[in-house]
Scaffold this motif. Structure first.
Motif, PDB file in Angstrom:
ATOM      1  N   ARG A  62       0.867  -1.118   0.068  1.00  0.00           N
ATOM      2  CA  ARG A  62       0.075  -0.051  -0.046  1.00  0.00           C
ATOM      3  C   ARG A  62       0.873   1.254   0.037  1.00  0.00           C
ATOM      4  N   SER A  63       2.202   1.270   0.647  1.00  0.00           N
ATOM      5  CA  SER A  63       2.722   2.419   0.598  1.00  0.00           C
ATOM      6  C   SER A  63       3.723   2.977  -0.858  1.00  0.00           C
ATOM      7  N   ASN A  64       3.818   1.565  -1.387  1.00  0.00           N
ATOM      8  CA  ASN A  64       4.140   1.827  -2.742  1.00  0.00           C
ATOM      9  C   ASN A  64       3.252   2.385  -3.621  1.00  0.00           C
ATOM     10  N   ILE A  65       1.907   1.944  -3.408  1.00  0.00           N
ATOM     11  CA  ILE A  65       0.943   2.470  -4.222  1.00  0.00           C
ATOM     12  C   ILE A  65       0.444   3.914  -3.989  1.00  0.00           C
TER      13      ILE A  65
ATOM     14  N   THR B 182     -16.629  -8.174  -6.840  1.00  0.00           N
ATOM     15  CA  THR B 182     -17.906  -8.072  -5.626  1.00  0.00           C
ATOM     16  C   THR B 182     -17.749  -9.356  -5.013  1.00  0.00           C
ATOM     17  N   ILE B 183     -17.414  -9.398  -3.738  1.00  0.00           N
ATOM     18  CA  ILE B 183     -17.510 -10.600  -3.022  1.00  0.00           C
ATOM     19  C   ILE B 183     -18.217 -10.467  -1.859  1.00  0.00           C
ATOM     20  N   ASN B 184     -19.203 -11.399  -1.527  1.00  0.00           N
ATOM     21  CA  ASN B 184     -20.181 -11.343  -0.230  1.00  0.00           C
ATOM     22  C   ASN B 184     -20.948  -9.927  -0.288  1.00  0.00           C
ATOM     23  N   ASN B 185     -21.353  -9.416  -1.510  1.00  0.00           N
ATOM     24  CA  ASN B 185     -22.097  -8.207  -1.682  1.00  0.00           C
ATOM     25  C   ASN B 185     -21.244  -6.962  -1.470  1.00  0.00           C
ATOM     26  N   THR B 186     -19.906  -6.965  -1.444  1.00  0.00           N
ATOM     27  CA  THR B 186     -18.982  -5.829  -1.178  1.00  0.00           C
ATOM     28  C   THR B 186     -17.839  -5.957  -1.831  1.00  0.00           C
ATOM     29  N   ILE B 187     -17.061  -4.886  -1.513  1.00  0.00           N
ATOM     30  CA  ILE B 187     -15.451  -4.957  -2.279  1.00  0.00           C
ATOM     31  C   ILE B 187     -14.576  -5.867  -1.643  1.00  0.00           C
ATOM     32  N   PHE B 188     -13.777  -6.242  -2.400  1.00  0.00           N
ATOM     33  CA  PHE B 188     -12.543  -7.110  -2.003  1.00  0.00           C
ATOM     34  C   PHE B 188     -11.775  -6.635  -0.661  1.00  0.00           C
ATOM     35  N   PRO B 189     -11.313  -7.285   0.307  1.00  0.00           N
ATOM     36  CA  PRO B 189     -10.876  -6.698   1.357  1.00  0.00           C
ATOM     37  C   PRO B 189      -9.556  -5.901   1.194  1.00  0.00           C
ATOM     38  N   THR B 190      -8.852  -6.204   0.251  1.00  0.00           N
ATOM     39  CA  THR B 190      -7.645  -5.561   0.009  1.00  0.00           C
ATOM     40  C   THR B 190      -7.660  -4.430  -0.718  1.00  0.00           C
ATOM     41  N   VAL B 191      -8.724  -4.284  -1.553  1.00  0.00           N
ATOM     42  CA  VAL B 191      -9.199  -2.815  -1.936  1.00  0.00           C
ATOM     43  C   VAL B 191      -9.739  -2.098  -0.907  1.00  0.00           C
TER      44      VAL B 191
ATOM     45  N   VAL C 125      -6.677  -0.642   0.878  1.00  0.00           N
ATOM     46  CA  VAL C 125      -6.026   0.323   0.263  1.00  0.00           C
ATOM     47  C   VAL C 125      -6.728   1.937   0.219  1.00  0.00           C
ATOM     48  N   LEU C 126      -8.269   1.427  -0.082  1.00  0.00           N
ATOM     49  CA  LEU C 126      -9.051   2.647  -0.281  1.00  0.00           C
ATOM     50  C   LEU C 126      -9.028   3.510   1.269  1.00  0.00           C
ATOM     51  N   THR C 127      -9.042   2.706   2.357  1.00  0.00           N
ATOM     52  CA  THR C 127      -9.016   3.241   3.617  1.00  0.00           C
ATOM     53  C   THR C 127      -7.992   4.210   3.951  1.00  0.00           C
TER      54      THR C 127
END
Ligand code: FEO
Length: 394
Positions: free
Chosen positions: A290-293, A309-318, A321-323
């Motif tokens: 995430r720090s390189n991104i 979409t997984i379990n009606n939401t975003i992928f945990p890794t995404v 990074v968004l957070t």
């Protein structure tokens, strides 16, 4: 190789942490250093310490210059434990009655870190202190990047001890800017993007203050990485440029993928952006850090996020990074979202809402493709990329 005399009577007595690869979530591929500085004048002064586990190494470095017990006082520019962790051990060794000079918030924060009752002596912003042939001045730099942060400026020699500011996570034998030259700049940029971007408005104010005060800065000694002695203005100017957040004609396509469908979309979208002449970099989250991104995003006009979409939401890794990106408050950005889905497909909407929450201008509501992109869907992605590229090029 420490100690190193970096200027007359001023020694680098810090340590190199060659092996650290994860600095509280920031990837440190080149390790880092914890810089501490010893000034030997009529008074002997230690500026900052190191991480707790390197305390004895630092004391041994000091011993090669002067008996550590001869230190008259310690200046703590910053409480974070990569610079204060060794303080209890150092004070125990040199004498717990010796003063520890720090900002008012430093007094509060150091007291909240350590049980040991130390002789804290809070200093005022602008307070001057003569230590013999030279005069030190303390400059409060609250929230750069902690409430306790301050700079110590050696007015006589023009040396700014800048705490974390102007640092880089880089351990090497090249200790000065004139030795390493431009090769240090990607490390300085990454450091800024991940540690200081959030405080960009304060940095711009500080740069103005430095100009107004007419500080004659001839050397900058940060708490991490190399020392700026040839061209200290270079890193100050880079901080001003990065803080202004005037993005380049560049898009970063950040994505994760489950069955390579979102990846296929990311690559086709990147192709479309590249066709317009805009710079573009696709980044698969689990192949990066995430720090390189965040470093790539620092000067990008468009932040393009993709998630299945997984379990009606975003992928945990995404979500991770968004957070992280949202917390660093990038400004002057555009954005959009994309992703493959099976049946419900909420990811694109969720990402779009996150981008809106960051204040990004939404280029397009987003592109969703069900299951595996076929030739037609790939063409749609390329078109979507062209639209992003056109927006980026303005
Ligand atoms: Fe290098 Fe904020 O500590």
């Amino acid at each position: 190789m420490e100690p190193v005399e970096i200027a007359k009577g001023v020694y680098h007595v810090g340590v190199k942490d060659w092996n650290i690869r994860d600095f509280h979530g920031y990837s440190t591929e080149c390790g880092t250093t914890y810089n501490a500085y010893l000034i030997v004048d009529e008074k002997v002064v230690l500026i900052d310490t190191v991480k707790k586990e390197f305390a004895d190494q630092m004391l041994s470095n000091i011993s090669e210059v002067v008996d550590p017990k001869k230190i008259d006082f310690v200046i703590s520019n910053h409480t974070e434990m990569d610079h204060s962790g060794a303080l209890p051990r150092v004070m125990h060794y040199i004498g717990e009655d010796k003063p520890v000079l720090c900002s008012k918030m430093g007094h509060k924060n150091l007291s909240a870190h350590f049980d040991q009752k130390l002789n804290y002596r809070p200093v005022e912003n602008g307070e001057e202190l003569s230590i013999g042939s030279r005069k030190l001045v303390f400059l409060e730099t609250r929230m750069l990047h902690w409430p306790d942060s301050m700079f110590t400026f050696d007015k006589t020699e023009g040396i700014l001890f800048s705490s974390d500011a102007f640092g880089q996570h880089y351990a090497g034998y090249e200790m000065f800017d004139d030795v390493i030259d431009n090769a240090i700049m990607p490390h300085a940029k990454k450091y800024f993007a991940n540690i200081l971007l959030l405080y960009a408005p304060k940095i711009l104010k500080l740069a103005e203050q430095i100009t107004e005060m007419g500080l004659d800065i001839r050397m900058i000694c940060p708490d991490h990485g190399i020392i700026w002695r040839k061209d200290p203005a270079k890193i100050i100017n880079a901080y001003v440029t990065w803080s202004k957040q005037i993005p380049l004609n560049k898009a970063v396509v950040v994505y994760d993928t489950m069955w390579k469908s979102t990846r296929k979309m990311a690559e086709a979208i990147s192709d479309g952006i590249a066709e317009t002449g805009a710079a573009v970099r696709p980044i698969h989250i689990r192949s990066s850090d995430r720090s390189n991104i965040m470093t790539e995003l620092l000067d990008a006009r468009a932040m393009v996020f993709g998630s299945p979409t997984i379990n009606n939401t975003i992928f945990p890794t995404v979500a991770d990074v968004l957070t992280y990106v949202k917390g660093l408050r990038p400004k002057n950005r555009m954005g959009t979202a994309f992703g493959s889905y099976g049946w419900s497909g909420e990811a694109v909407k969720i990402i779009r809402e996150e981008l809106e929450a960051m204040g990004a201008e939404i280029i397009d509501p987003g592109l969703r493709i069900q299951y595996v992109p076929d030739t037609g869907a790939v063409a749609q992605c390329v078109d979507f990329g062209r639209k992003i590229g056109a927006a980026v090029n303005g």
